[in-house]
Design an enzyme around this catalytic site. Structure first.
Site, PDB file in Angstrom:
ATOM      1  N   TYR A  31       4.044  -3.099   1.495  1.00  0.00           N
ATOM      2  CA  TYR A  31       4.987  -3.549   0.466  1.00  0.00           C
ATOM      3  C   TYR A  31       5.742  -4.782   0.895  1.00  0.00           C
ATOM      4  O   TYR A  31       6.137  -5.600   0.056  1.00  0.00           O
ATOM      5  CB  TYR A  31       5.919  -2.403   0.053  1.00  0.00           C
ATOM      6  CG  TYR A  31       5.140  -1.369  -0.699  1.00  0.00           C
ATOM      7  CD1 TYR A  31       4.621  -1.677  -1.945  1.00  0.00           C
ATOM      8  CD2 TYR A  31       4.852  -0.155  -0.132  1.00  0.00           C
ATOM      9  CE1 TYR A  31       3.835  -0.770  -2.618  1.00  0.00           C
ATOM     10  CE2 TYR A  31       4.062   0.760  -0.799  1.00  0.00           C
ATOM     11  CZ  TYR A  31       3.551   0.443  -2.048  1.00  0.00           C
ATOM     12  OH  TYR A  31       2.756   1.329  -2.696  1.00  0.00           O
ATOM     13  N   HIS A  64      -0.631   9.019   3.191  1.00  0.00           N
ATOM     14  CA  HIS A  64      -1.780   8.893   2.287  1.00  0.00           C
ATOM     15  C   HIS A  64      -2.927   8.120   2.939  1.00  0.00           C
ATOM     16  O   HIS A  64      -4.011   8.055   2.393  1.00  0.00           O
ATOM     17  CB  HIS A  64      -1.397   8.279   0.928  1.00  0.00           C
ATOM     18  CG  HIS A  64      -0.928   6.863   0.970  1.00  0.00           C
ATOM     19  ND1 HIS A  64       0.052   6.383   0.155  1.00  0.00           N
ATOM     20  CD2 HIS A  64      -1.291   5.813   1.721  1.00  0.00           C
ATOM     21  CE1 HIS A  64       0.258   5.111   0.402  1.00  0.00           C
ATOM     22  NE2 HIS A  64      -0.545   4.739   1.345  1.00  0.00           N
ATOM     23  N   HIS A  65      -2.662   7.541   4.106  1.00  0.00           N
ATOM     24  CA  HIS A  65      -3.760   6.920   4.856  1.00  0.00           C
ATOM     25  C   HIS A  65      -4.451   7.938   5.755  1.00  0.00           C
ATOM     26  O   HIS A  65      -5.378   7.596   6.473  1.00  0.00           O
ATOM     27  CB  HIS A  65      -3.228   5.776   5.712  1.00  0.00           C
ATOM     28  CG  HIS A  65      -2.641   4.660   4.898  1.00  0.00           C
ATOM     29  ND1 HIS A  65      -3.394   3.624   4.416  1.00  0.00           N
ATOM     30  CD2 HIS A  65      -1.390   4.438   4.459  1.00  0.00           C
ATOM     31  CE1 HIS A  65      -2.627   2.808   3.719  1.00  0.00           C
ATOM     32  NE2 HIS A  65      -1.394   3.282   3.725  1.00  0.00           N
TER      33      HIS A  65
HETATM   34  C1  HEA Z   1      -0.061  -5.476  -0.685  1.00  0.00           C
HETATM   35  C2  HEA Z   1      -0.568  -4.444  -0.210  1.00  0.00           C
HETATM   36  C3  HEA Z   1      -0.775  -3.113  -0.872  1.00  0.00           C
HETATM   37  C4  HEA Z   1      -0.238  -2.583  -2.030  1.00  0.00           C
HETATM   38  C5  HEA Z   1       0.770  -3.207  -2.960  1.00  0.00           C
HETATM   39  C6  HEA Z   1      -0.804  -1.280  -2.147  1.00  0.00           C
HETATM   40  C7  HEA Z   1      -0.494  -0.412  -3.196  1.00  0.00           C
HETATM   41  C8  HEA Z   1      -0.912   0.903  -3.280  1.00  0.00           C
HETATM   42  N1  HEA Z   1      -1.801   1.522  -2.428  1.00  0.00           N
HETATM   43 FE1  HEA Z   1      -2.764   0.656  -0.879  1.00  0.00          FE
HETATM   44  N2  HEA Z   1      -3.513  -0.113   0.848  1.00  0.00           N
HETATM   45  C9  HEA Z   1      -3.265  -1.363   1.357  1.00  0.00           C
HETATM   46  C10 HEA Z   1      -2.434  -2.317   0.814  1.00  0.00           C
HETATM   47  C11 HEA Z   1      -1.685  -2.126  -0.337  1.00  0.00           C
HETATM   48  N3  HEA Z   1      -1.694  -1.028  -1.128  1.00  0.00           N
HETATM   49  C12 HEA Z   1      -4.019  -1.572   2.564  1.00  0.00           C
HETATM   50  C13 HEA Z   1      -4.007  -2.825   3.426  1.00  0.00           C
HETATM   51  C14 HEA Z   1      -4.735  -0.403   2.776  1.00  0.00           C
HETATM   52  C15 HEA Z   1      -5.757  -0.105   3.859  1.00  0.00           C
HETATM   53  C16 HEA Z   1      -5.230  -0.016   5.220  1.00  0.00           C
HETATM   54  C17 HEA Z   1      -6.326   0.239   6.184  1.00  0.00           C
HETATM   55  O1  HEA Z   1      -6.768   1.399   6.292  1.00  0.00           O
HETATM   56  O2  HEA Z   1      -6.790  -0.718   6.848  1.00  0.00           O
HETATM   57  C18 HEA Z   1      -4.378   0.493   1.686  1.00  0.00           C
HETATM   58  C19 HEA Z   1      -4.872   1.787   1.570  1.00  0.00           C
HETATM   59  C20 HEA Z   1      -4.417   2.703   0.648  1.00  0.00           C
HETATM   60  C21 HEA Z   1      -4.709   4.098   0.698  1.00  0.00           C
HETATM   61  C22 HEA Z   1      -5.507   4.817   1.782  1.00  0.00           C
HETATM   62  C23 HEA Z   1      -6.946   4.783   1.463  1.00  0.00           C
HETATM   63  C24 HEA Z   1      -7.766   5.416   2.515  1.00  0.00           C
HETATM   64  O3  HEA Z   1      -7.859   4.850   3.611  1.00  0.00           O
HETATM   65  O4  HEA Z   1      -8.297   6.482   2.259  1.00  0.00           O
HETATM   66  C25 HEA Z   1      -4.089   4.672  -0.379  1.00  0.00           C
HETATM   67  C26 HEA Z   1      -4.134   6.131  -0.718  1.00  0.00           C
HETATM   68  O5  HEA Z   1      -3.348   6.650  -1.382  1.00  0.00           O
HETATM   69  C27 HEA Z   1      -3.415   3.621  -1.097  1.00  0.00           C
HETATM   70  C28 HEA Z   1      -2.661   3.797  -2.251  1.00  0.00           C
HETATM   71  C29 HEA Z   1      -1.905   2.795  -2.849  1.00  0.00           C
HETATM   72  C30 HEA Z   1      -1.085   3.022  -4.046  1.00  0.00           C
HETATM   73  C31 HEA Z   1      -0.960   4.296  -4.812  1.00  0.00           C
HETATM   74  C32 HEA Z   1      -0.461   1.835  -4.290  1.00  0.00           C
HETATM   75  C33 HEA Z   1       0.524   1.577  -5.390  1.00  0.00           C
HETATM   76  O6  HEA Z   1       1.651   0.908  -4.920  1.00  0.00           O
HETATM   77  C34 HEA Z   1      -0.074   0.821  -6.537  1.00  0.00           C
HETATM   78  C35 HEA Z   1       0.809   0.868  -7.752  1.00  0.00           C
HETATM   79  C36 HEA Z   1       0.327  -0.005  -8.881  1.00  0.00           C
HETATM   80  C37 HEA Z   1      -0.293   0.419  -9.996  1.00  0.00           C
HETATM   81  C38 HEA Z   1      -0.639   1.855 -10.233  1.00  0.00           C
HETATM   82  C39 HEA Z   1      -0.741  -0.545 -11.044  1.00  0.00           C
HETATM   83  C40 HEA Z   1       0.283  -0.962 -12.042  1.00  0.00           C
HETATM   84  C41 HEA Z   1       0.887   0.154 -12.792  1.00  0.00           C
HETATM   85  C42 HEA Z   1       0.765   0.362 -14.131  1.00  0.00           C
HETATM   86  C43 HEA Z   1       0.013  -0.564 -15.008  1.00  0.00           C
HETATM   87  C44 HEA Z   1       1.516   1.509 -14.683  1.00  0.00           C
HETATM   88  C45 HEA Z   1       0.731   2.602 -15.295  1.00  0.00           C
HETATM   89  C46 HEA Z   1      -0.096   3.284 -14.306  1.00  0.00           C
HETATM   90  C47 HEA Z   1      -0.277   4.620 -14.215  1.00  0.00           C
HETATM   91  C48 HEA Z   1       0.543   5.644 -14.904  1.00  0.00           C
HETATM   92  C49 HEA Z   1      -1.407   5.111 -13.396  1.00  0.00           C
HETATM   93  N4  HEA Z   1      -3.631   2.434  -0.446  1.00  0.00           N
HETATM   94 CU    CU Z   2      -0.198   2.843   2.109  1.00  0.00          CU
END
Ligand code: HEA
Ligand code: CU
Ligand code: HEA
Ligand code: CUA
Lengths: 386, 293, 536
Positions: free
Chosen positions: C267, C312-313
């Protein structure tokens, strides 16, 4: 107001279009080549359905949001003479678009929780298999049978190095698959000898980390006989990409036959090893088996050339350990070196393989010590204990 | 925001930051070389880089702080500037708290999760049965699953004295502060010195405890997760006491030699005092969670 | 005993002082010794661009190796180093410094401050970075190579089973942590303490708000990262067993501590981009931002939630079911405040009077593509499905959508938006549009198919793969090369502006521009707001 209604209509037609488009994409995506497998178990079907459901929900949300946005991009542009309104908030609408997503999320969470709880219930299993990852192979031990073995990549080196045509199951073939019966609840105890691995078979919707020092549990019950393939799913070092899993699921009768056969084979192997301990072998015999063993078990680290990887893995070529004291050499190969990548091979290789590979090391790559290491020598060191 | 509209002093160009960056580079690179050499029983250039890094760092800190003090004495600083320093210091201390948090959480995790799991609690029955059949979960962990044995460091002796010493030092520092506010400079000097002496006594006793621990109790850095958390927590705490004591000593010298600080302007003193109290609070947590419980 | 010089401020002396150094210093020492927020901002931005190219080149090695099945160019050990260092360089070298650079340039201008609150420390924060990355990158040339355990460096692969680079990696992370913490302290103090009279909290531009919250996240979690790498160091070199069961530790504990840092970290890489987009959309829609207050509240909620979702990772690590459920629910909740942001942007465009200059194009693409990434994030949060997604290219697709088309596109749109203010000349709109369209098409060729290979079962962090993934991977690699090449247009655009080639920019630059930064001339004078402006 009229404007808004018109907008709404437009948006709906946009969304419908978008929806159709997505549908055609996703129909295409039904093929396993581009989508998650439905798998072969009840649980994997639930997971697949859950996946598709959340996927569609996300598509709909995306379609609505993007349609609204593109509608205003198309119609509210300055070049079309649009005048900017100056409203900048509305509590009602903000509450609405906070509440609706919460509801959608609850709808998603309920089936997800249900499936998860079912997946984690490992009680009342008919058969238990201990799955141990090590760099870079899997070890399977049947808790109810005197059967255990290693399972490692069977794809020949030449295919990887692009020197030979790649076979159908390139990188997904092992020398000895895990064999399981259909219709039985099978519990897996997953652990590791060294770093973290993850045991993943997509068709069973199982992915469990193999943590060194801890045992994770998971289970499956497969209804259809068949060969199911997967691979290690946690970065575990150099050959993480070369650590496949093959599960051969047989009817219970066939499984019983297989199990009986294995028990016999392992007993035979033991008897042979005892016999071999009495015999001496010639240099040629030892070198031949030694080279084979070396290439399948040692070369991934110490390299075919015996030169190791500078800074990470010592060279065996010219190494003091390999060219001087024989018992010390046997000891490190048999028992490994704790807390390094060098594993204990006494439980992975037969005594004749050990004797052969050690002889091979002492005579390959210009090490030419001329030493012959016989099974009896190896047995002597192993019996002396760690 | 009374005086917020005063001129905000933006310093001249300064060479100290880049010197500081080079110093940290030497320290980091040197430490990495040194540790790798150590692991192989070799000697290397690492240690020289470390020494050079420290020298440069102290040179930088000395120069930088003299600049700041001079500017402050010249009256270039407004109240707003003072607030910036205070807020900066508070956030710095917050970051230190989070650093200690990482190690405290490691302690809690090992104690309430990892060790019981190894003995089969929760859904880990098979972990205990298959992998660690003889292991028994107790805390302090006097016998690791791998079989390393140690003794427990009791809290009644040195740790208790040390707690009292640090608590007393916080009180004496408070008296010193009152000294500044009431312009009683002798009181200030006396109590500040006393605080520093208490701090050094603490460090001395801590050293004694380490010797005792290594020689008599067999409690070492590498004797399992109990020893790990014990030495890393007390070690980093000790490091912070050392830094705090140096910080206070500098303040003391500024008072004695230069006659700095007034009831209205004594940010330097206060920063040191905050730091000292923070180190104190960390110790209280340590005492409770590492020693007593 | 002491001279009392408490509150008296010698205004005269001070005035002279300021006049005295109002002209720009010259030569190399201008950059080495600078205390000027604009110079330091420029340094950060140029550093970040360099790192983007280094990290991108490593990604090109990855993509070249994955172009076809079989081992083509590099051996697996080197491949892992490429993956690891690519991740580290992009996260800590490209994205984060770019945001700090933007904060340095824009926060003082936006709140009417004369500079950052602690200008010398500001310079120190910057100059630590190049040294830190020198240490990290130098390991690639050492015997045994660089770190190869992934940017997440899970123990024990990064401890017992790693090579000599570990110590270098650890100290390099310590240094960049120090740099980030000091940078964040500076931002917070500046915002708390240096706002111009009348610039109340709820008048602050959203970029300032998002950065304030980001800075708080940084100070809270960078020290935890420092603690993590310290434990890695002692585990590898000093015989501790934090992450070793034999000593009573647990390798999974590493992951808990790492992700307690790691999740807020992601974030940290998106919130400032939200801020940038929240400045750009209203400007080009010529309409006030919809729901300002709810934007602020949403940002704060995201930051709060980011502390309680880390596991969640780790869904496949074998946590108890209750913990898994807790983390699934909290993770899903993040969609709500993020959704509020997305909806607010759309509502801002609604019934506006829009034009589509390059910054707006990137901002619009940001909204669409970030949302796609966010929605796939939501899918990842659904645990039973995550068991199938985890550690596959589906995850790689997710995070590149949020990082590349999210964070990076946000940064790029910010650069186009503000570069006229920085350099005093307009960028070339034609080049900008070319850059946009080339990037948009190629980035989707690059990352969209990754969803499919991931679902079909291709794990991440592998140098070679089964035959059924071959055609997709070839396509992805072509997309990667095209995307990389497209970024050369960006560099060209930036260099043109830096060399003052282009139309002269007005003070306001954009027709719909609102805010203090648009009231000062372009280029912004070396020193601004030495007497605070009055904000009505
Ligand atoms: C800028 C970076 C960033 C951001 C903003 C996010 C945002 C989110 N991430 Fe992500 N994530 C990463 C960077 C990021 N992630 C990285 C780098 C990894 C991998 C790390 C690694 O292993 O190397 C990762 C991995 C990762 C995992 C682990 C996957 C795995 O290894 O198994 C998960 C699991 O829950 C997850 C979830 C989410 C969720 C729920 C959000 C939420 O914040 C998203 C929210 C946004 C929305 C949902 C869209 C807009 C919303 C709407 C339009 C509203 C209506 C929607 C609904 C009611 C559904 N992310
Ligand atoms: Cu995360
Ligand atoms: C933070 C931001 C960020 C950014 C911007 C990127 C940008 C890119 N990334 Fe990613 N990536 C990560 C963060 C990021 N990445 C992380 C955290 C991981 C996980 C690491 C891990 O598993 O530990 C990862 C992992 C990762 C993988 C998975 C590796 C694996 O699992 O084995 C791949 C594979 O394709 C990839 C590709 C790319 C590509 C092609 C780009 C492109 O967008 C890059 C484009 C830029 C350039 C190419 C540079 C500019 C141009 C030139 C240098 C000119 C010359 C160009 C040519 C010759 C074509 N990245
Ligand atoms: Cu074993 Cu990856």
């Amino acid at each position: 107001m009229k404007h808004y209604l018109f907008g709404l209509k437009c948006v709906t037609s946009y969304s419908v279009l978008f929806w159709l488009l997505l549908n055609s994409i996703t129909l295409q995506a039904q093929t396993e080549k581009y989508n998650m497998t439905r798998g072969a178990t009840d649980i994997s079907h639930q997971v697949y359905d859950l996946h598709m459901a959340i996927f569609y929900i996300c598509c709909v949300i995306g379609a609505i949001v993007f349609a609204l946005m593109f509608w205003s991009i198309v119609y509210h542009r300055k070049s079309k003479g649009a005048k900017a309104e100056q409203f900048h908030g509305s509590l009602k609408i903000e509450l609405l678009w906070t509440a609706i997503p919460v509801l959608i999320l609850i709808v998603m969470a309920i089936p997800a929780s249900r499936t998860l709880i079912a997946m984690e219930d490992t009680s009342k299993a008919d058969l238990t298999v201990l799955v141990t990852g090590s760099q870079w192979k899997w070890h399977y031990k049947y808790m109810e049978y005197p059967i255990e073995f290693y399972s490692m990549l069977a794809t020949p080196r030449e295919q990887i190095d692009n020197l030979a045509e790649k076979a159908e199951f390139y990188l997904r073939d092992v020398d000895k698959p895990l064999v399981l019966p259909t219709g039985k609840k099978i519990r897996f105890l997953v652990t590791s000898d060294d770093v973290i691995h993850a045991w993943w078979v997509p068709a069973f919707a199982i992915k469990k980390d193999a943590n060194p020092g801890f045992i994770n549990e998971t289970w499956t019950k497969v209804d259809k006989p068949g060969v199911y393939r997967g691979q290690c799913a946690e970065l575990c070092g150099k050959d993480h990409g070369f650590m496949p899993i093959v599960v051969d699921v047989k009817n219970p009768e066939e499984f019983d036959l297989w199990a009986a056969e294995q028990v016999e084979l392992q007993a035979q192997a033991k008897a042979e090893a005892e016999k071999a301990a009495q015999q001496t072998q010639s240099m040629e015999e030892l070198m031949l088996l030694g080279q084979k063993t070396y290439e399948s078990h040692c070369a991934m680290c110490h390299q075919i050339s015996g030169e190791g990887l500078p800074g990470a893995i010592p060279a065996l070529k010219g190494s003091v350990m390999v060219t001087q004291d024989i018992p010390a050499h046997i000891h490190i190969v048999a028992y490994g070196k704790p807390a390094t990548a060098m594993q204990a091979f006494a439980k992975q290789l037969t005594t004749s393989e050990l004797a052969a590979v050690i002889t091979y090391e002492r005579n390959a790559w210009g090490n030419n010590t001329g030493d012959l290491v016989q099974v009896a020598d190896v047995v002597a060191v192993i019996e002396a204990g760690e | 925001m009374g005086a917020a509209y005063q001129k905000y002093y933006v310093p001249h160009q300064s060479s100290w930051p880049i010197i500081g960056a080079i110093a940290l580079f030497l320290l980091g690179y040197g430490a990495a070389l040194w540790i790798n050499a150590l692991a192989k029983d070799q000697h290397g250039v690492g240690i020289f880089l470390i020494v050079a890094g420290f020298a440069l760092l102290f040179y930088m800190l000395f120069g930088w702080f003299s600049n700041i003090i001079d500017e402050s004495m010249e009256g270039l600083y407004s109240q707003q500037m003072d607030r910036s320093f205070r807020q900066g210091m508070s956030w710095f201390i917050f970051s230190e708290i989070m650093f200690f948090m990482a190690f405290f959480c490691a302690l809690f995790y090992a104690r309430t999760i990892a060790v019981p799991w190894l003995d089969g609690s929760g859904n880990n029955a098979m972990t205990a049965e298959v992998l660690w059949p003889g292991f028994e979960a107790i805390w302090p962990l006097t016998k690791t699953p791998g079989g390393i044995e140690t003794q427990v460091m009791p809290w009644e002796g040195i740790p208790l004295y040390n707690t009292l010493i640090l608590l007393a030092s916080s009180v004496t520092l408070q008296f010193a502060h009152m000294g500044i506010e009431q312009r009683k400079y002798t009181q200030l000097g006396f109590f500040l010195l006393l605080t520093i002496i208490l701090g050094i006594t603490f460090l001395f006793l801590q050293g004694q405890e380490y010797v005792h621990s290594y020689h008599e109790l067999g409690l070492r850095l590498d004797s399992g997760v109990y020893g790990n958390t014990f030495f890393l927590l007390t070690g980093f705490h000790g490091l912070h006491v050392t830094l705090g004591a140096i910080f206070l000593t500098v303040i003391f010298l500024r008072i004695i030699i230069k006659g700095h600080f007034t009831p209205e302007r004594h940010f330097g003193f206060q920063a040191a005092a905050w730091y000292w109290h923070f180190v104190d609070v960390v110790w209280l947590n340590l005492f409770v969670f590492v020693y007593v419980l | 005993m002491s001279t009392d010089n408490s509150n008296t401020l010698d205004v005269n002396a001070d005035q002279q002082h300021v006049d005295h150094h109002d002209h720009k210093p010259t030569g190399i020492t201008r950059w080495l010794y600078t205390t000027n927020h604009k110079d330091i901002g420029t340094l950060y931005l140029l550093f970040s661009l360099t790192m983007l190219f280094i990290g991108g080149s490593l990604a090109m090695v990855i993509r070249a190796e994955l172009f076809q099945p079989g081992l083509q160019f590099v051996d697996p050990h080197f491949f892992n180093q490429m993956t690891t260092v690519h991740g580290l360089v992009m996260v800590f070298g490209a994205i984060m410094p770019a945001f700090v650079g933007l904060a340095n340039w824009m926060v003082p201008l936006m709140i009417g401050a004369p500079d950052m609150a602690l200008p010398r420390m500001n310079n120190w924060s910057f100059w630590i970075l190049p040294f830190s990355f020198f240490i990290l990158l130098s390991t690639l040339f050492m015997e045994g190579g660089g770190p190869a355990a992934g940017w997440t460096f899970y123990a024990p692969l990064s401890t017992t089973y790693s090579n000599d680079s570990t110590a270098f990696f650890v100290f390099s992370v310590h240094l960049l942590g120090i740099s980030s913490i000091m940078g964040a302290m500076n931002v917070i103090v500046t915002i708390f303490n240096l706002r111009a009279p009348g610039m109340t909290w709820m008048k602050m531009p959203l970029f300032v708000w998002t950065w304030l919250i980001t800075a708080f996240l940084l100070i809270a979690v960078m020290p935890v990262l420092a603690g993590t790498v310290t434990m890695v160091l002692t585990d590898k070199y000093f015989g501790t067993s934090f992450f070793d069961a034999a000593g009573g530790g647990d390798p999974v504990m590493f992951q808990h501590i790492f992700w307690f840092f790691g999740h807020p970290e992601v974030y940290i890489m998106i919130l400032p981009a939200f801020g940038i987009v929240s400045s750009i959309i209203p400007t080009f829609a010529r309409k006030p931002l919809f729901g300002y207050e709810s934007m602020v509240v949403a940002t704060a909620s995201i930051a709060f939630l980011s502390f309680i979702v880390w596991a969640h990772h780790m869904f496949t690590t074998g946590m108890p079911v209750a913990a898994e459920l807790f983390f699934m629910y909290t993770t899903m909740l993040i969609a709500v405040p993020t959704g509020v942001k997305v909806f607010n942007w759309v509502a801002t465009m609604w019934r506006g009077s829009m034009t589509f200059e390059t910054p707006m194009m990137f901002a619009v693409a940001f909204i669409v593509l970030f949302t796609i990434g966010g929605l796939s994030g939501l899918m990842l949060a659904i645990i039973p499905a995550d068991f199938q997604y985890q550690d596959t290219y589906f995850v790689v697709a997710h995070f590149h959508y949020v990082l590349v088309t999210g964070a990076l596109f946000g940064i790029i749109s910010g650069v186009y938006f503000w570069i006229p203010k920085w350099t005093g000349v307009m960028y070339s709109e034609r080049l900008g549009q070319w850059h946009f369209w080339c990037s948009l098409i190629s980035v989707n060729m690059l990352f969209f198919p990754m969803h499919f290979v991931g679902l079909a079962g291709m794990p991440r962090r592998i140098p070679d793969y089964a035959l059924q993934f071959a055609d997709m991977n070839a396509f992805i690699s072509i997309g990667a090369a095209l995307f990389g090449l497209s970024q050369l247009i960006f560099v060209w655009c930036v260099v043109r502006c830096m060399r003052k080639k282009g139309e002269k920019a007005s003070a306001e630059v954009w027709e719909g521009a609102q805010g203090l930064e648009w009231q000062i001339p372009s280029p912004a004078p070396y020193h601004t707001f030495q007497t605070p402006p009055k904000v009505k």
